[in-house]
Design an enzyme around this catalytic site. Structure first.
Site, PDB file in Angstrom:
ATOM      1  N   GLU A   4       0.817  -1.214   0.000  1.00  0.00           N
ATOM      2  CA  GLU A   4       0.000   0.000   0.000  1.00  0.00           C
ATOM      3  C   GLU A   4       0.851   1.265   0.000  1.00  0.00           C
ATOM      4  OE1 GLU A   4      -2.973  -0.454   3.122  1.00  0.00           O
ATOM      5  OE2 GLU A   4      -4.226  -1.586   1.738  1.00  0.00           O
ATOM      6  N   GLU A  61      -6.633  -8.021  -1.263  1.00  0.00           N
ATOM      7  CA  GLU A  61      -7.039  -8.203   0.134  1.00  0.00           C
ATOM      8  C   GLU A  61      -8.531  -7.928   0.263  1.00  0.00           C
ATOM      9  OE1 GLU A  61      -4.888  -5.769   2.926  1.00  0.00           O
ATOM     10  OE2 GLU A  61      -2.975  -6.086   1.914  1.00  0.00           O
TER      11      GLU A  61
HETATM   12  C1  GAL Z   1      -4.491  -3.280   4.553  1.00  0.00           C
HETATM   13  C2  GAL Z   1      -3.018  -3.677   4.674  1.00  0.00           C
HETATM   14  C3  GAL Z   1      -2.874  -4.999   5.378  1.00  0.00           C
HETATM   15  C4  GAL Z   1      -3.722  -5.060   6.603  1.00  0.00           C
HETATM   16  C5  GAL Z   1      -5.158  -4.754   6.232  1.00  0.00           C
HETATM   17  C6  GAL Z   1      -6.127  -4.820   7.377  1.00  0.00           C
HETATM   18  O1  GAL Z   1      -4.637  -1.926   4.345  1.00  0.00           O
HETATM   19  O2  GAL Z   1      -2.422  -3.766   3.410  1.00  0.00           O
HETATM   20  O3  GAL Z   1      -1.512  -5.198   5.701  1.00  0.00           O
HETATM   21  O4  GAL Z   1      -3.244  -4.125   7.525  1.00  0.00           O
HETATM   22  O5  GAL Z   1      -5.214  -3.473   5.695  1.00  0.00           O
HETATM   23  O6  GAL Z   1      -7.426  -4.497   6.956  1.00  0.00           O
END
Ligand code: GAL
Ligand code: ZN
Length: 659
Positions: free
Chosen positions: A149, A306
């Site tokens: 990110e 994710e």
């Molecule tokens: C994202 C991040 C992950 C984790 C996740 C939790 O923004 O890339 O490492 O922190 O959020 O929702």
């Protein structure tokens, strides 16, 4: 890669469990049951990979990659640059970021490094190359996940100098820069490059040209850092593929500029399902819109890198996904062009800030938990749907979302400083098009709009000369353009256009802007249709532009105040095409009407009847997805959709599947 199949998996953090080998073995067994075929490894492993400066310990990772591979699970291998070891920050404080307030951060958290620091770059390069050397040729490693990110900015002296160098390259001389920024304002003429500083709460905040260029520089700096990491790996692994995980509506970086240097676009999707006061349809639409944006970046399938298998733990209130929503949201990503459905995270961590974040495997370690079962079901569905993987989307409509224009518009003090609601405006158009199953891409001013039938410009404040030409050619050639208020105002250094506006388009639109009025929250201005009988009244809000028509035909007129009689919406014919000008922000119903008409004119939609409230369509390749975003059964396309259910219809063969 190459064969038609979806990836299914997510972030895996074995470094948190190395002292519990039984857990790691269990993970492999459970992954197979959940039909996981990819994991992202190593995102936050730096202090385990390089416990002491220059001393690498990669054996544990090698062991895990081998074991995963033996089970047919591929690896999206991350470089660890997003979170640095404590020893590194302690020994080399220059790697720590400096805020806009010019205070250097302490060691802690993550994502807090300077993108310029030569020491940081050298250390990142070294650990990246250690990984590349060891794993570059491993058949299980199918993707390189650079950092995490990317975002944020650093105001240290190294970054200030880099900013000045970048400006020198962009403008060549201070004279040109002073002109581009209108520096004569408030006596700002710069006589030496060293006088230029990034914006600061206790410093510069008034020079819009400078602020805009700083944002451009931050993108350039971050991109430069990305390239440094990519090249570190590529030098040793010539065939490597690269991605970075991007974020929802994030405009700290201009993602369009990253796309050409990436092999795969990916992003992290954390919708606020079941939020009080907002329908799940609206929430699904917000994710859909981002899926469409990320698809558009390369015009290719992307990865949903994710998503939470149950709840997040960082939203103001963290709701779990209701039964069926895991499937709904996974298939929503697929419908809009995803080739991977991935989660954060595989196994829930025991300590620190994410210990209550959702995971496929929770603290109980059970496979009969709801998140696990629903993940496994989705994995099974993705296997069955593998013929859809790789399918492209038709080019139909494009919404112009130009990040630089948004920066400039929001950076300006103007008609409404309590918020312009840019995304609200975009959503009004997007929602109406999406409900009619029109496939929507997003383009910026560097983009190619020639292949579309419909182009929508919501608040295109900054209009570049070259894009103005593209819009003119598009309409002249038969395209349909919808353009709103507060468009064609400024040029690319945020200097106001002189003469009639919307800049360069007054003949295309058949009108010119006279004034724009800011509206308080809740304030409305009544508008009435000009001819269509029974058409409802409409209400303008947020910003109300007053225009004077030349050739345009008003469709709606303001009916109040001294605005009375001025066009609130107008159509104009230009060349072989036409333009719709919207002088204000109406309620959603207005856009449903407008786009229902345009969709019927321009596209051959498989949706003949409007879908019920809460049901959303999307087309991909030969398939139409119809999704029920409500917790009640719904009827659509002669099918009964279960709560949160999805109908997938093959438009060629008529085959129907329901999930
Ligand atoms: C994202 C991040 C992950 C984790 C996740 C939790 O923004 O890339 O490492 O922190 O959020 O929702
Ligand atoms: Zn810096």
């Amino acid at each position: 890669m190459g064969e038609r199949r979806f990836y299914h998996g997510g972030d895996y953090n074995p470094e948190q469990w190395l002292k519990m080998p039984e857990i790691l073995n269990k993970d492999l067994e459970l992954m197979e049951k959940a039909r996981v075929n990819i994991v992202t490894l190593g995102v936050f492993s730096w202090s385990m990979l390089e416990p002491e400066e220059g001393k690498y310990d990669l054996d544990w990772l090698a062991d895990i990659i081998d074991k995963l591979y033996a089970r047919g699970i591929s690896v999206d291998l991350a470089t660890p640059s997003a979170a640095k070891p404590a020893w590194l920050a302690q020994k080399y404080p220059e790697v720590l970021r400096v805020g806009a307030n010019r205070v250097r951060e302490k060691y802690g958290n993550r994502h807090s490094h300077c993108y310029t620091s030569p020491v940081y770059r050298e250390k990142v390069r070294a650990v990246d190359q250690a990984l590349a050397r060891r794993f570059g040729a491993h058949p299980g490693v199918v993707m390189w996940h650079i950092s995490n990110e990317l975002g944020g900015e650093c105001h240290c002296e190294l970054c200030q100098n880099a900013f000045r160098e970048w400006l020198r390259g962009r403008y060549g001389s201070l004279d040109k820069l002073n002109e581009a920024w209108n520096s004569a304002f408030w006596s700002h003429i710069y006589s030496d490059w060293s006088q230029i500083e990034s914006p600061a709460p206790h410093g510069e905040g008034a020079m819009h040209g400078l602020i805009l260029d700083w944002k451009r520089f931050v993108t350039q700096r971050t991109l430069d850092f990305y390239r440094m990491e990519r090249d570190a790996v590529r030098e040793l692994v010539p065939g490597a593929k690269f991605t970075v995980n991007m974020m929802y509506r994030f405009d700290g970086l201009d993602y369009y500029k990253f796309a050409p240097g990436l092999d795969m676009i990916s992003w992290d999707d954390y919708p606020t399902w079941h939020k009080a006061g907002e329908s799940d349809e609206e929430i699904a639409l917000k994710s859909s819109m981002m899926h469409d944006f990320f698809y558009s970046l390369k015009g290719q399938p992307f990865w949903m890198m994710e998503s939470s298998p149950s709840m997040t733990n960082w939203q103001p209130v963290s709701k779990v996904k209701k039964p069926g929503v895991q499937m709904l949201s996974g298939l929503n990503a697929v419908a809009h062009g995803a080739d991977a459905v991935m989660y954060f995270q595989w196994r829930q961590s025991r300590g620190a800030v994410e210990k209550f974040h959702g995971a496929v495997v929770g603290h109980d370690g059970r496979e009969d938990s709801r998140p696990f079962r629903e993940t496994a079901e989705l994995g099974k569905a993705l296997e069955a749907l593998s013929p859809i993987a790789g399918a492209l989307r038709a080019k139909e409509a494009a919404i112009v979302y130009d990040v630089e224009s948004k920066w400039a518009m929001e950076g300006a003090q103007g008609p409404r400083n309590i918020g312009l609601g840019y995304w609200d405006e975009v959503m009004l158009h997007y929602r109406a098009l999406q409900k009619r199953a029109v496939t929507v891409d997003f383009v910026n001013e560097d983009g190619d709009i020639s292949g579309y039938k419909l182009v929508v410009c919501p608040m295109l404040y900054m209009l570049r000369e070259d894009f103005c030409e593209k819009l003119r050619a598009f309409v002249a050639g038969g395209g349909t353009l919808v353009l709103t208020y507060w468009s064609g105002v400024a040029d690319e250094t945020d200097l106001c256009r002189l003469g009639d506006t919307p800049y360069g388009l007054t003949d295309v639109l058949g009108l010119r802007r006279l004034e724009i009025d800011g509206m308080y929250d809740g304030e409305t201005r009544r508008c009435v249709p000009v001819s269509a009988e029974n058409a409802p009244e409409a209400f303008g809000r947020v910003l109300c532009e007053v225009a004077e028509v030349s050739t345009a035909k008003p469709l709606y007129k303001y009916a109040e105040d001294y605005f009375k009689g001025a066009p609130a919406a107008a159509v104009n014919f230009f060349g072989n095409g036409r333009t719709y000008y919207l002088a204000t922000r109406f309620e959603p119903g207005f856009y449903s009407e407008l786009y229902a008409k345009l969709a019927a004119d321009l596209f051959d939609s498989p949706i003949k009847q409007p879908l019920p409230e809460g049901v959303l369509p999307a087309k991909r390749g030969d398939w139409l997805f119809v999704q029920n975003t409500t917790g009640e059964e719904a009827e659509a396309m002669d099918a009964k959709l279960p709560p949160y259910g999805t109908l997938i219809l093959n438009l060629k063969t008529g085959e129907r599947l329901i999930y």
